[in-house]
Design an enzyme around this catalytic site. Structure first.
Site, short mmCIF file in Angstrom:
data_model
loop_
_atom_site.label_atom_id
_atom_site.label_comp_id
_atom_site.label_asym_id
_atom_site.label_seq_id
_atom_site.Cartn_x
_atom_site.Cartn_y
_atom_site.Cartn_z
CG HIS A 1 28.91 38.62 39.48
ND1 HIS A 1 28.78 39.37 38.35
CD2 HIS A 1 30.09 37.93 39.33
CE1 HIS A 1 29.81 39.13 37.55
NE2 HIS A 1 30.61 38.26 38.11
N GLY B 1 48.77 29.04 21.24
CA GLY B 1 49.37 28.09 22.17
C GLY B 1 49.37 28.51 23.62
CG HIS C 1 33.27 37.21 42.11
ND1 HIS C 1 33.87 38.45 42.00
CD2 HIS C 1 33.06 36.77 40.84
CE1 HIS C 1 34.02 38.74 40.71
NE2 HIS C 1 33.55 37.75 39.99
N GLY D 1 26.17 39.28 34.27
CA GLY D 1 26.35 39.54 35.69
C GLY D 1 26.81 40.97 35.97
CG HIS D 2 29.64 42.31 34.17
ND1 HIS D 2 30.66 42.45 35.08
CD2 HIS D 2 29.86 41.13 33.54
CE1 HIS D 2 31.48 41.40 34.97
NE2 HIS D 2 31.01 40.58 34.05
CG ASP E 1 31.75 45.42 36.66
OD1 ASP E 1 32.45 45.48 35.64
OD2 ASP E 1 30.88 44.54 36.86
CG HIS F 1 37.33 38.28 39.92
ND1 HIS F 1 37.37 39.60 40.27
CD2 HIS F 1 36.62 38.22 38.78
CE1 HIS F 1 36.68 40.31 39.38
NE2 HIS F 1 36.22 39.49 38.47
#
Lengths: 603, 603
Positions: free
Chosen positions: A187, A93, A118, A413-414, A241, A123
């Site tokens: 990215h 929920g 970004h 994107g990493h 990252d 984020h």
């Protein structure tokens, strides 16, 4: 190219949303004193620390998403990102999870600014829920991210107007003791910015989510020159990252993905339907360009994707020829081979567009035999089963399905390990702290740093709520902890669903519940008539008359026995007895443990 | 080697559990008449069909697990496997899913036997729940599978004794019109048997779960000779395991896995803890042998793993030197480098051994700094998040974690595409039907068959509950459907939890529930005193006094308004009104939709 480290006034490149007076964020700041290394003051200390920067992750460390980090020096606070995360399976929920900002509550006037790297929701997504608690601080971000922030803010009309300063890669702003320089990183969305933050103790780098792509599409390649220059200046701490730290090799370039997508366009006669995240604007651009090249009109379906495409078009981040886009309602006017449909729903979400195509719940479009469906996104852990079910139904309806994993039709994107090594080599940091990712990813990222040659004692794995101190000669964890638990958003409630409510949901989900209603004569202590039993999620009542009768009899017995002991009757004791003894009785009969809720009406 | 197709009496190699009289299963059967192709009779037809075999999958097609297939010819029925499956995420509280055998209820006396291919729960697990409904038919299976069936049967003391006929690869049994020959296939458990079933219409092959491993460990390599011989005899229909149909290449041999595991043993100084499925007996054997080779004692932890290891040892399927095994309680007497711990919990299950080590809930063992933990199993879709959480906690506690996917420390027991091609080339079937796997796997398997050269019209993708007819010259689906829905097992209840109960669980899991109890004067139609409100999983009641008060007032209002219309009061109408209007009110206030349960006590 940017070797002399002179900061300019941020306002030179910033577009202010509205005038502000109370903060000094954009005033140039004199070099602060650098006191000699002193013991780090405790949290209770009143003297602001000046020998170290305090780094306080409030989200994003030990998880994927919900990114938010606080940096603090001598009375100045800056914040990097204010994202949300998705709930775990044991949080039924719950819509999403946001950071706990209690630590900042009495420090609003010290917040010099929020830097948003970004436009992805992990984020920016928590901002509407937290902006007032943070005192609506000024925000510094790139044009596309600004557009996405403003668009999302429209959904919350009661909130104050945001103060957004628009900056771009290469810009520098002074926020109290923090001097921030933005640099371009690649990215899956344009306008992602890494942060080079000069502090009185030294230079800190925050990579944002990033990958190194030397041949990206629709954006500049990785800015190796700036990274090299930063490395030469001397990086005290790299925060990088970790999401890709368990995958060997380089991340796949967008150019390679483009080639694989093009092969599908070349070989497909029918409609091409691509499901991806609504914010994957680089992928969307690729698909728009390919559609133009292969003579296909493009239909964009899904509220959030439409909104993002509109913003990106308006701001010039998405380039399309006139007449490329058409609408779902117009689809029937084009042959199948002349259509590309971009939509949401690649995670198998119940209400997303692709599911509605499959379930024939979309007004204008449905899956047809001969369709080619591309899932162009990674599957978020936990969604595997729903994606598989969706895929199966697409096959059943005669579509051909390509999943990104098989065919390089998507790339993360990493940064993967080889890119992570590369950025460490370029930046040559003295200290290293993995950020953004599950603990196992941060752990493997830390091991990688050691392998690259950063001494083990200079590497620190922190978690949300821990307070890290960065001095010139050390990076350590303080004993202090700040609240960093999940704050749950459920409908209009922010943080009101806590562990008690959640546990009740889990119990009722497992075995349902039983309400017993007994009208009890307070003179005799006996049940009048028959107790009422309501049960949901436990047994099918209509098929369980015998058990229902046994339960009624049991309740009468328990009440009769429990009311005999004292006068006046201890009703709490009676209820506890019903809860325990009926619970045991039901477990013996069914091996299930429904929640038992006794109600007693005294007459 | 087995080119002449003469069937021997199954009883020659079978060990009977107890004498039986009523069936003719082991009587040799004369060649039945082969009538000329006639229209397939409908289900309602009383004349048993003799021109085609009816193939009725009751589970395992369009899903992974819950395998069960019915084959029917002229009044004879045989069954292949009786497995269970695991519930989906939207089935909270359900323990597992078993096949619906309603179709067989009035056909018990025609069941000539159950063939159990191997001992995994998705092939044997539903038997205790269904054995009585099937009339306790005779079972034909290999020694290890028999041991596992009997062991599991001990958990159900009230059930009748099983009649198990023990057979081995190469044996042949006659079951009415079906003449079954068993052949060896490789999998992740010993004694897996494929089935070559000669019927009056032709030879059918059922591969069981399989892979082609030419260099397996602890068992014979793939029996290419038998497959070749079967191919020469002429295969009418191949039904082949589809689980690996979306993975290119050959499956990785157990020998390769062995080498990767050995590298870990060579380089590890501390304890080695390996989590895998309790029934992965081939992997367990590897780890026992490696431990002996590297001077480690072996501890087996976990109820089901201990039971399986005991059976396998007793039956000679698990070979270990004397003194190799020790117990958890003895662990402290050995240095870390001298211990291997085999345990359950590789899926991140809450109550499994590995989780108990991590949570310090195990009496004798806990994770220690320096431990090496190997996850040697694939992650079942849906378990990714719990596995990740477990992995993170292992890292946090200082363990080194190897996950199978990274390092070839596990290989699937299922043929990948190259093996699937190979078995089609060897068997050269006229017709092909993919079995065992999600729809997308079966679909890709079917495409592979077409690629190999089987004509498209000779390939059929069936789903559970569909009735497939195999004649000499065609393979088609009949219009007929038999019930094949999930039957849910929850505690002691088998099939009693249906869609209503499940939907209630889902609703309460999402937004909780609210019970309103109003004592209403049937004369005035007004609520006496204040209504009681009980809420669970919706809001935290203690923090929501205002909302609780509003709800009480709302209930009074709704009751007052709804009782005014007619005399006598229509209580159902009043309750409906409370349910609807209070529900709407709560949605407006909270954007949540709790289940509203109105109780009215008339006085």
């Amino acid at each position: 190219m940017r070797n002399d480290f002179s900061f300019v006034l941020a306002s030179a490149s910033a577009q202010r949303e509205r005038p502000r007076q109370r903060r000094t964020a954009t005033t140039p700041h004199g070099k602060p004193a650098h006191p000699a290394a002193a013991p780090f003051p405790s949290a209770a200390s009143t003297r602001p620390q000046t020998d170290h920067v305090r780094i306080i992750p409030l989200g994003g460390l030990g998880e994927v998403g919900r990114n938010m980090m606080v940096l603090e020096y001598a009375g100045d606070i800056i914040i990097v990102d204010v994202g949300f995360g998705f709930p775990d399976e044991d949080m039924p929920g719950i819509d999403f999870l946001i950071p706990n900002v209690k630590y900042l509550e009495d420090k609003r006037d010290r917040i010099r600014g929020v830097l948003v790297t970004h436009g992805h929701y992990d984020h920016i997504g928590a901002l509407p829920y937290l902006v007032e608690k943070l005192g609506n601080p000024p925000i510094w971000t790139a044009p596309l991210t600004r557009g996405m922030l403003l668009k999302r803010h429209e959904e919350f009309p009661r909130l104050p107007k945001l103060e957004i300063h628009q900056i771009k890669a290469g810009d520098k702003v002074v926020l109290g003791n923090f001097q921030v320089e933005f640099f371009h990183v690649n990215h899956s969305i344009p306008d992602d910015l890494g942060l080079a933050i000069t502090t009185p103790v030294g230079l800190m780098i925050h990579t944002s989510d990033f990958k190194l792509d030397l041949t990206p599409l629709n954006e500049k390649p990785a800015d190796i020159a700036t990274l090299t220059a930063l490395g030469k200046r001397g990086v005290l701490l790299l925060m990088s990252d970790s999401t890709g730290a368990e995958v060997e090799g380089h991340s796949i370039s967008e150019t390679a993905v483009q080639q694989n997508l093009e092969a599908v366009f070349q070989n497909t006669a029918g409609r091409i339907i691509v499901a991806t995240f609504s914010s994957m604007l680089n992928r969307i651009q690729q698909l728009v360009s390919l559609s133009e090249q292969y003579g296909r009109k493009v239909i964009v379906e899904g509220f959030s994707m439409k909104a993002n495409v509109a913003i990106a078009k308006e701001l010039g981040y998405l380039k399309a020829q006139k007449g490329t886009f058409t609408t779902a309602r117009e689809a029937k006017n084009y042959p199948a081979g002349r259509l590309t449909i971009l939509c949401t729903g690649a995670q198998g979400e119940d209400n997303a567009v692709l599911m509605r195509f499959v379930n024939k719940e979309h007004r204008d479009l449905a899956i047809e035999k001969g369709d080619t469906v591309i899932f162009s996104s990674s599957v978020i852990p936990g969604n595997e089963r729903s994606v598989q079910a969706l895929k199966d139904n697409l096959y059943r309806q005669g579509a051909k399905v390509y999943q990104s994993a098989d065919l390089g039709l998507h790339t993360s994107g990493h940064a993967r390990r080889e890119d992570q090594r590369e950025i460490m080599r370029l930046l040559k940091p003295k200290f290293f702290m993995p950020i953004h990712g599950m603990y196992s990813m941060m752990f493997n990222h830390a091991e990688l740093a050691e392998e690259i040659g950063i001494p083990k004692q200079n590497i620190l794995i922190a978690e949300n709520g821990e307070v890290v101190a960065l001095a010139r000669d050390k990076l350590i964890k303080l004993k202090e902890r700040v609240p960093a638990n999940y704050v749950m958003v459920d409908g209009l409630g922010v943080g009101d669903v806590g562990n008690v409510v959640l546990r009740d949901r889990q119990v009722m989900a497992q075995d349902g519940m039983v309400v017993t209603i007994a009208v009890v004569d307070s003179e005799t202590g006996k049940v009048r008539g028959e107790p009422d039993i309501i049960s949901r999620g436990f047994i099918y009542m209509k098929d369980s008359r015998d058990l229902m009768n046994l339960m009624r009899r049991k309740v009468k017995e328990i009440v009769a026995r429990s009311t005999g002991h004292e006068k006046p009757i201890n009703w709490a004791y009676v209820k506890d007895n019903i809860r325990d003894k009926l619970g045991q009785f039901l477990f013996t009969k069914t091996q299930r443990r429904p929640m038992v809720l006794p109600v007693i009406i005294e007459v």
